[in-house]
Design a protein around this motif. Structure first.
Motif, PDB file in Angstrom:
ATOM      1  N   UNK A 156      15.071  -2.961   2.757  1.00 44.79           N
ATOM      2  CA  UNK A 156      14.777  -2.257   4.006  1.00 44.79           C
ATOM      3  C   UNK A 156      13.770  -1.126   3.756  1.00 44.79           C
ATOM      4  N   UNK A 157      12.691  -1.123   4.524  1.00 49.91           N
ATOM      5  CA  UNK A 157      11.658  -0.074   4.508  1.00 49.91           C
ATOM      6  C   UNK A 157      10.884  -0.003   3.195  1.00 49.91           C
ATOM      7  N   UNK A 158      10.901  -1.066   2.396  1.00 46.36           N
ATOM      8  CA  UNK A 158      10.152  -1.025   1.137  1.00 46.36           C
ATOM      9  C   UNK A 158       8.687  -1.379   1.369  1.00 46.36           C
ATOM     10  N   UNK A 159       7.823  -0.782   0.546  1.00 51.41           N
ATOM     11  CA  UNK A 159       6.383  -1.022   0.620  1.00 51.41           C
ATOM     12  C   UNK A 159       5.839  -1.173  -0.796  1.00 51.41           C
ATOM     13  N   UNK A 160       4.663  -1.778  -0.870  1.00 48.58           N
ATOM     14  CA  UNK A 160       3.949  -1.884  -2.145  1.00 48.58           C
ATOM     15  C   UNK A 160       2.665  -1.084  -2.015  1.00 48.58           C
ATOM     16  N   UNK A 161       2.433  -0.195  -2.968  1.00 53.27           N
ATOM     17  CA  UNK A 161       1.234   0.638  -2.971  1.00 53.27           C
ATOM     18  C   UNK A 161       0.581   0.560  -4.342  1.00 53.27           C
ATOM     19  N   UNK A 162      -0.658   1.041  -4.425  1.00 47.89           N
ATOM     20  CA  UNK A 162      -1.427   0.955  -5.666  1.00 47.89           C
ATOM     21  C   UNK A 162      -2.073   2.299  -6.015  1.00 47.89           C
ATOM     22  N   UNK A 163      -1.266   3.370  -6.171  1.00 49.81           N
ATOM     23  CA  UNK A 163      -1.835   4.689  -6.441  1.00 49.81           C
ATOM     24  C   UNK A 163      -2.454   4.821  -7.836  1.00 49.81           C
ATOM     25  N   UNK A 164      -2.102   3.917  -8.754  1.00 57.86           N
ATOM     26  CA  UNK A 164      -2.613   3.984 -10.125  1.00 57.86           C
ATOM     27  C   UNK A 164      -3.666   2.906 -10.384  1.00 57.86           C
ATOM     28  N   UNK A 165      -4.175   2.295  -9.328  1.00 58.70           N
ATOM     29  CA  UNK A 165      -5.166   1.238  -9.473  1.00 58.70           C
ATOM     30  C   UNK A 165      -4.588  -0.114  -9.086  1.00 58.70           C
ATOM     31  N   UNK A 166      -5.446  -1.107  -8.945  1.00 56.58           N
ATOM     32  CA  UNK A 166      -5.006  -2.408  -8.435  1.00 56.58           C
ATOM     33  C   UNK A 166      -4.084  -3.179  -9.384  1.00 56.58           C
ATOM     34  N   UNK A 167      -4.016  -2.766 -10.643  1.00 55.51           N
ATOM     35  CA  UNK A 167      -3.190  -3.499 -11.598  1.00 55.51           C
ATOM     36  C   UNK A 167      -1.731  -3.037 -11.623  1.00 55.51           C
ATOM     37  N   UNK A 168      -1.408  -1.943 -10.964  1.00 53.65           N
ATOM     38  CA  UNK A 168      -0.053  -1.385 -11.003  1.00 53.65           C
ATOM     39  C   UNK A 168       0.561  -1.365  -9.609  1.00 53.65           C
ATOM     40  N   UNK A 169       1.508  -2.261  -9.369  1.00 51.84           N
ATOM     41  CA  UNK A 169       2.237  -2.292  -8.102  1.00 51.84           C
ATOM     42  C   UNK A 169       3.348  -1.248  -8.140  1.00 51.84           C
ATOM     43  N   UNK A 170       3.332  -0.353  -7.164  1.00 53.55           N
ATOM     44  CA  UNK A 170       4.372   0.659  -7.030  1.00 53.55           C
ATOM     45  C   UNK A 170       5.164   0.328  -5.768  1.00 53.55           C
ATOM     46  N   UNK A 171       6.444   0.065  -5.955  1.00 53.42           N
ATOM     47  CA  UNK A 171       7.313  -0.267  -4.826  1.00 53.42           C
ATOM     48  C   UNK A 171       8.079   0.986  -4.433  1.00 53.42           C
ATOM     49  N   UNK A 172       8.010   1.308  -3.140  1.00 49.92           N
ATOM     50  CA  UNK A 172       8.598   2.548  -2.640  1.00 49.92           C
ATOM     51  C   UNK A 172       9.500   2.272  -1.449  1.00 49.92           C
ATOM     52  N   UNK A 173      10.430   3.187  -1.241  1.00 47.06           N
ATOM     53  CA  UNK A 173      11.229   3.216  -0.033  1.00 47.06           C
ATOM     54  C   UNK A 173      11.008   4.593   0.586  1.00 47.06           C
ATOM     55  N   UNK A 174      10.478   4.610   1.796  1.00 45.03           N
ATOM     56  CA  UNK A 174      10.175   5.848   2.516  1.00 45.03           C
ATOM     57  C   UNK A 174       9.420   6.840   1.626  1.00 45.03           C
ATOM     58  N   UNK A 175       8.425   6.327   0.892  1.00 46.90           N
ATOM     59  CA  UNK A 175       7.549   7.165   0.094  1.00 46.90           C
ATOM     60  C   UNK A 175       8.047   7.506  -1.294  1.00 46.90           C
ATOM     61  N   UNK A 176       9.232   7.055  -1.669  1.00 44.36           N
ATOM     62  CA  UNK A 176       9.803   7.350  -2.992  1.00 44.36           C
ATOM     63  C   UNK A 176       9.828   6.079  -3.835  1.00 44.36           C
ATOM     64  N   UNK A 228       0.546  -8.630 -13.408  1.00 47.51           N
ATOM     65  CA  UNK A 228      -0.246  -9.535 -14.239  1.00 47.51           C
ATOM     66  C   UNK A 228       0.036  -9.333 -15.726  1.00 47.51           C
ATOM     67  N   UNK A 229       0.884  -8.377 -16.061  1.00 48.78           N
ATOM     68  CA  UNK A 229       1.162  -8.058 -17.455  1.00 48.78           C
ATOM     69  C   UNK A 229       1.913  -9.172 -18.167  1.00 48.78           C
ATOM     70  N   UNK A 230       1.631  -9.312 -19.450  1.00 49.14           N
ATOM     71  CA  UNK A 230       2.350 -10.275 -20.294  1.00 49.14           C
ATOM     72  C   UNK A 230       2.835  -9.552 -21.522  1.00 49.14           C
ATOM     73  N   UNK A 231       4.119  -9.424 -21.733  1.00 47.64           N
ATOM     74  CA  UNK A 231       5.164  -9.948 -20.867  1.00 47.64           C
ATOM     75  C   UNK A 231       5.294  -9.112 -19.590  1.00 47.64           C
ATOM     76  N   UNK A 232       5.908  -9.712 -18.585  1.00 52.21           N
ATOM     77  CA  UNK A 232       6.143  -9.022 -17.317  1.00 52.21           C
ATOM     78  C   UNK A 232       7.221  -7.962 -17.533  1.00 52.21           C
ATOM     79  N   UNK A 233       6.890  -6.715 -17.196  1.00 52.22           N
ATOM     80  CA  UNK A 233       7.860  -5.622 -17.288  1.00 52.22           C
ATOM     81  C   UNK A 233       7.916  -4.899 -15.948  1.00 52.22           C
TER      82      UNK A 233
END
Length: 117
Positions: free
Chosen positions: A14-34, A42-47
């Motif tokens: 609920x209310x989750x978003x994906x943002x890229x504040x550190x560049x297109x290679x880093x997905x940041x998932x947030x809830x209400x901005x947190x 794209x990382x190998x291994x995926x972490x």
């Protein structure tokens, strides 16, 4: 768990978003901005970096080779999980725990808004 499944699971909350504040290679998932998850899909291994209760963070690191102190994060509150090193169900559980921990830290009004969403 694949990168596509990881993204879909994180965005399913609920209310989750994906943002890229550190560049297109880093997905940041947030809830209400947190932030509750950070991954280079794209990382190998995926972490994925996940928020964790400090006591649980230490226990998880001791129990699982695939769990390490959060890379470039506050090591007390964040773990880096190598996705291929754990069963998918455990990864989903850790992501959900991270989301829940972040939501619990939100102001009451925002938590109530989430409950209605």
């Amino acid at each position: 768990m694949t990168p596509k499944e990881l993204r879909a699971f994180c965005l399913g909350f609920n209310a989750s978003t994906e943002e890229f504040p550190f560049g297109p290679e880093a997905s940041v998932f947030k809830v209400l901005g947190k932030m509750f998850a950070l991954s280079s899909l794209d990382g190998r291994p995926l972490t994925v970096n996940l928020k964790c209760d400090p006591d649980d963070a230490v226990r998880l690191r001791e129990e699982h080779e695939a769990v390490a102190p959060g890379w470039h994060m506050n090591k007390r509150h964040w773990n880096t999980v190598t996705v291929s090193g754990l069963p998918a169900a455990k990864v989903r559980e850790l992501i959900e725990d991270s989301y829940d921990l972040v939501v619990a830290g939100l102001p009451r009004a925002e938590r109530l808004r989430l409950d209605r969403g």
